[in-house]
Design a protein around this motif. Structure first.
Motif, mmCIF file in Angstrom:
data_model
loop_
_atom_site.group_PDB
_atom_site.id
_atom_site.type_symbol
_atom_site.label_atom_id
_atom_site.label_comp_id
_atom_site.label_asym_id
_atom_site.label_seq_id
_atom_site.Cartn_x
_atom_site.Cartn_y
_atom_site.Cartn_z
ATOM 1 N N MET A 1 42.437 48.054 38.355
ATOM 2 C CA MET A 1 42.907 49.132 37.759
ATOM 3 C C MET A 1 44.331 49.102 37.609
ATOM 4 O O MET A 1 44.986 48.348 38.395
ATOM 5 C CB MET A 1 42.812 50.438 38.533
ATOM 6 C CG MET A 1 41.435 50.608 39.283
ATOM 7 S SD MET A 1 40.225 50.992 37.840
ATOM 8 C CE MET A 1 40.644 52.580 37.248
ATOM 9 N N GLY A 2 45.038 49.451 36.405
ATOM 10 C CA GLY A 2 46.311 49.098 36.231
ATOM 11 C C GLY A 2 47.473 49.573 37.299
ATOM 12 O O GLY A 2 48.366 49.155 37.477
ATOM 13 N N SER A 3 46.989 50.628 37.920
ATOM 14 C CA SER A 3 47.786 51.237 39.128
ATOM 15 C C SER A 3 47.489 50.440 40.365
ATOM 16 O O SER A 3 48.102 51.176 41.317
ATOM 17 C CB SER A 3 47.479 52.692 39.076
ATOM 18 O OG SER A 3 45.988 52.977 39.377
ATOM 19 N N GLY A 4 46.750 49.572 40.408
ATOM 20 C CA GLY A 4 46.391 49.112 41.780
ATOM 21 C C GLY A 4 47.538 47.996 42.370
ATOM 22 O O GLY A 4 48.457 47.836 41.670
ATOM 23 N N SER A 5 47.182 47.107 43.259
ATOM 24 C CA SER A 5 48.234 46.321 43.798
ATOM 25 C C SER A 5 48.256 45.060 43.185
ATOM 26 O O SER A 5 47.257 44.813 42.476
ATOM 27 C CB SER A 5 47.775 46.094 45.401
ATOM 28 O OG SER A 5 46.753 45.225 45.223
#
Lengths: 798, 71
Positions: free
Chosen positions: A710-714
């Motif tokens: 996901m783009g907001s992941g680490s």
């Protein structure tokens, strides 16, 4: 529905936040966007809003100033590694998050240019990097970073991928060769047309020879300079005993050129200069597309490999000094303040607090930690200061273990040999054999023509269209992916995606938004809902607890709450208008909870608000399911793709979510190793795709056939994945499968056409019917057909 | 028709110059960020001339009227 003027997200907080731009109040969606747009206006850079062609980046809730100081960057040990010193000037190259269009580059440059002490700044919006030079005695690096952060962009140093270093130099050389081949081909084609007339009408021998000499001169740089990559690749493959396409290509180019030179000098035979040049040009074009795609992937890899310096507050002889984390030794004692990242694995020797371990376990709710318990590097301390005795450093830390597991998984990942590469090998062998046969056969029939006919066989069957078949389709498909907000990090994605028949989802952050949001609010007294929310927001102000973040948009400057006191694991209390208000668990808020209409067995998290021990309100907190999760799972099942969930969480929320989304195969309480084992077991019979976002997902993302972060992941998760979903729209995955299936179809059509063309032209060449202009027409037509077919990809309606 | 013996070498000279300029452009990194270069001439801020040139069709107008004229 009003949308935020800065980032175009819907505004859910009414007209609470706004910025005056050019005399008009423009709505903002959150304090973050408001602060950023205000900073832009205050710097006199309102033109940004005029120039931009894409909305700005969504700003997360205002990060407290302590987390934003960047002071670590001024430490000498950190500067030694990252900053380049030349005389009086320091310079550094940073990667920037949040660039959406060219206007962002303009904005950053103009903001930083005005700072006193900055001598040079250049932003590249394609690679998302900035190069800045400054005078260290006039301005500090941390100030520059803070200024960039104020206007909404996060800059960080990065590790340049080795792959990328090679790519950049290669890319430029490619462009030079391609450009030269292009110019020369155009000239040679012109003269070739003149020469073609010789087949249809009379052409003076002097003129013919003159044109041939000129063509030879123009084609020379193409053959000797532009075609070099093919020669080197052919020699390399010969030395390792394998046949590859470049071998037949090199033989064709070199052979045709030399033969044509001989023909020019002797004034006999045929010349193939235009075929040679055109051929080199088209082939280089295909290779250039491939190389650019690889370069983009390695650039985004480097950008994700951020080197954010970690510092620790070492307690030595009763004093606290800030040092770089890598200078810590075992048994050192460090102080971790609220909001600080824990710098090393260790045991708590003093303090009681809660720690956010979501990056390691995936769970949002902080874990209470007491004296004697372990904390891990990379986690964030929330409530109270802690003193930690360092027990593990560097490679011994939990984080390092997870990264090792990820590297192991990525090395053992089954590699699917690409279809085009396999075909190319057989192709070369076949063509060379047929050419040799042709020569010997014609030698018997008509020795004079034998050489020229063999040459025409080699030239006509040259795999021009074959070389362009895959790269053009992949480039178009990648462009569509970019528009959809999907970043491709590894090649072969378009082949692997359609083969997927089993998808495994992580829970928190993937199927859910990963952040707590406000659900139902129940009021038990005569109070306005907004007033209750503002009370809570002001009570929780300054707290880094995830629960506090939920209420931040409702804070009210006019409400004064004093004597705020946090009780770890229970709640927070304060004084408002001489009344004691409490927020937290039910037991914390009120003494007697018997006669109340509350469902204590609900699987949702609740916090309660009480004034003077009387229950006022209850707030339901949800980790919201992503709006498209349900639809995505339905669509996948409709395509006969099995769906599973694997999560580190072991709470009741797992079953609740699985029921809501109709997932039957659930694996809870999974560690990174058990997730990897699950995938490996599944991979024995199926092609598995994995969705994840946290550090704990990195190993399994590296091990799956296709992985999506996901783009907001680490950053580590994104670095281990094949695809990155920007904007976290899960539904784009279904679109990706559709695009990949269509791309595969187009590639197969291209390959079919390329082979079909060769099958048609081969007999014509062998029987001596192919003269230069037929070869040239055939080559250009087949290339145009392949490229146009690939362009059809761009018309796909999703 | 024999003029062609002069014209073609002249044409070759032009091509040579064009290729040299192309090489120079690539080497001086002008091809590195094509997004930026295509719009940078429109980001005119030195002489405050009207940015009302049709930039990109997706450009959002700040107010209903066009931006102000140079001071």
């Amino acid at each position: 529905m009003t949308t935020c003027f800065h980032c175009n997200e819907p505004v859910l907080t009414g007209d609470k936040f706004f910025t005056t731009i050019d005399g008009q109040a423009q709505a903002m969606c959150c304090p973050g966007c408001q602060a950023v747009s205000q900073a832009i206006i205050d710097s006199g850079l309102a033109n940004y809003y005029r120039f931009r062609s894409e909305p700005g980046n969504r700003q997360n809730a205002l990060v407290p100033d302590e987390l934003n100081q960047f002071s670590a960057y001024d430490l000498p040990e950190v500067q030694q590694d990252l900053v380049h010193r030349q005389g009086e000037l320091d310079s550094i190259s940073l990667t920037i998050d949040g660039i959406t269009c060219a206007a962002c580059a303009w904005l950053i440059e103009h903001k930083v240019k005005t700072l006193n002490g900055v001598t040079q700044i250049g932003v590249n919006s394609t690679t998302q990097r900035v190069m800045v030079s400054w005078r260290p005695d006039t301005i500090a690096l941390s100030t520059i970073l803070k200024q960039i952060s104020d206007i909404g962009y996060q800059a960080a140093p990065y590790q340049v991928d080795d792959q990328e270093k090679l790519s950049k130099a290669e890319g430029r050389k490619f462009l030079l060769r391609l450009g030269l081949a292009g110019f020369a081909t155009m000239q040679v084609m012109m003269f070739a047309f003149a020469l073609y007339s010789g087949y249809f009408t009379d052409l003076d021998v002097e003129l013919r020879d003159y044109f041939r000499w000129v063509s030879m001169i123009f084609a020379a740089p193409v053959v000797f300079y532009s075609a070099q990559p093919f020669y080197f690749s052919a020699i390399r493959s010969l030395l390792s005993g394998k046949l590859n396409m470049d071998l037949s290509v090199s033989i064709a180019i070199a052979g045709a050129y030399i033969a044509s030179c001989i023909a020019t000098v002797n004034g006999t035979g045929e010349v193939y200069f235009e075929s040679v040049s055109m051929f080199t040009f088209f082939l280089l074009l295909g290779r250039y597309f491939e190389q650019q795609a690889k370069q983009k992937a390695s650039v985004s890899s480097s950008n994700l490999h951020k080197l954010i310096p970690v510092t620790a507050h070492l307690i030595q002889d009763g004093q606290t000094i800030e040092i770089a984390a890598k200078k810590l030794k075992v048994d050192d004692i460090i102080l971790v303040r609220p909001g600080d990242i824990v710098a090393a694995d260790g045991d708590i020797i003093s303090g009681l607090s809660s720690v956010n371990e979501s990056m390691l376990t995936g769970e949002q709710m902080p874990v209470t930690k007491n004296i004697g318990q372990k904390v891990f590097a990379g986690t964030i301390n929330i409530d109270q200061p802690l003193e930690i005795k360092v027990k593990a450093l560097g490679q011994d830390q939990l984080v390092a273990e997870i990264i090792r597991l990820q590297e192991f998984a990525s090395n053992n990942n089954p590699k699917i040999a690409l279809l085009a590469d396999r075909l190319a090998r057989y192709f070369s062998a076949t063509i060379l054999t047929i050419a040799t046969l042709t020569y010997f056969i014609w030698l018997q029939i008509s020795p004079d023509d034998a050489f020229w006919i063999t040459l025409s066989v080699l030239v006509a069957t040259c795999p021009c269209a074959l070389a362009l078949a895959t790269p053009t389709a992949v480039t178009c498909a990648t462009a569509i992916f970019t528009k959809l907000g999907i970043i491709t990090r590894k090649s072969g994605v378009f082949e692997k995606l359609p083969q997927i028949n089993h998808v495994v989802f992580d829970k928190t952050g993937t199927l859910t938004c990963g952040q707590l949001s406000l659900g139902t609010v129940k009021l038990f007294a005569d109070i306005d809902q907004e007033a209750a929310l503002s009370l809570v927001a002001n009570l929780e102000q300054g707290s880094l607890h995830p629960i506090a973040q939920v209420f931040t948009p409702f804070s009210d400057k006019n409400l004064l709450v004093t004597n705020i006191n946090h009780q770890v694991g229970k709640g927070v209390q304060g004084i408002y208008q001489q009344q004691v208000i409490k927020l937290g668990s039910l037991a914390f808020c009120i003494q007697n909870s018997d006669n109340l209409n509350i469902d204590v067995h609900s699987h949702h998290q609740h916090v309660y608000l009480s004034i003077n021990d009387k229950l006022i309100a209850s707030f339901e907190l949800n980790d919201l399911i992503r709006p498209d999760s349900e639809q995505v799972i339905k669509t996948l099942k409709a395509q006969s793709i099995m769906v599973s969930m694997a999560t580190g969480d072991s709470s009741g929320h797992v079953k609740y979510l699985a029921d809501r989304l109709h997932i039957t195969d659930i694996h809870s309480g999974m560690s990174p190793e058990s997730k990897l084992n699950l995938i490996n077991t599944l991979q024995q019979t199926k092609h598995v795709a994995m969705f994840g976002d946290g550090i704990n997902d990195a190993p399994v993302l590296a091990g799956a056939n296709i992985s999506i972060a996901m783009g907001s992941g680490s950053a580590i998760a994104k670095n281990s994945a094949d695809l990155i979903l920007l904007g976290d729209h899960l539904s784009r995955f279904n679109d990706a499968i559709t695009v990949a299936k269509y791309t595969n179809k187009i590639i197969k059509q291209n390959l079919a056409w390329a082979f079909g063309y060769n099958v048609i032209i081969l007999p014509l060449a062998v029987t001596g019917h192919v003269v230069p202009y037929i070869a040239a027409i055939g080559m250009s037509l087949s290339s145009i057909i392949v490229v146009s077919n690939s362009l059809r990809l761009l018309r796909l309606k999703l | 028709m024999s003029i062609i013996y002069v014209l073609i070498p002249i044409a070759m000279l032009f091509v040579l110059i064009a290729v040299a300029i192309f090489f120079w452009a690539v080497k001086s990194e002008q091809f590195d960020d094509l997004d930026r270069q295509s719009v940078s001439i429109l980001f005119d801020d030195d002489n405050q001339s009207s940015p009302s040139k049709p930039n990109a069709p997706k450009n959002e107008p700040l107010t209903k009227e066009q931006p102000e004229l140079p001071l």
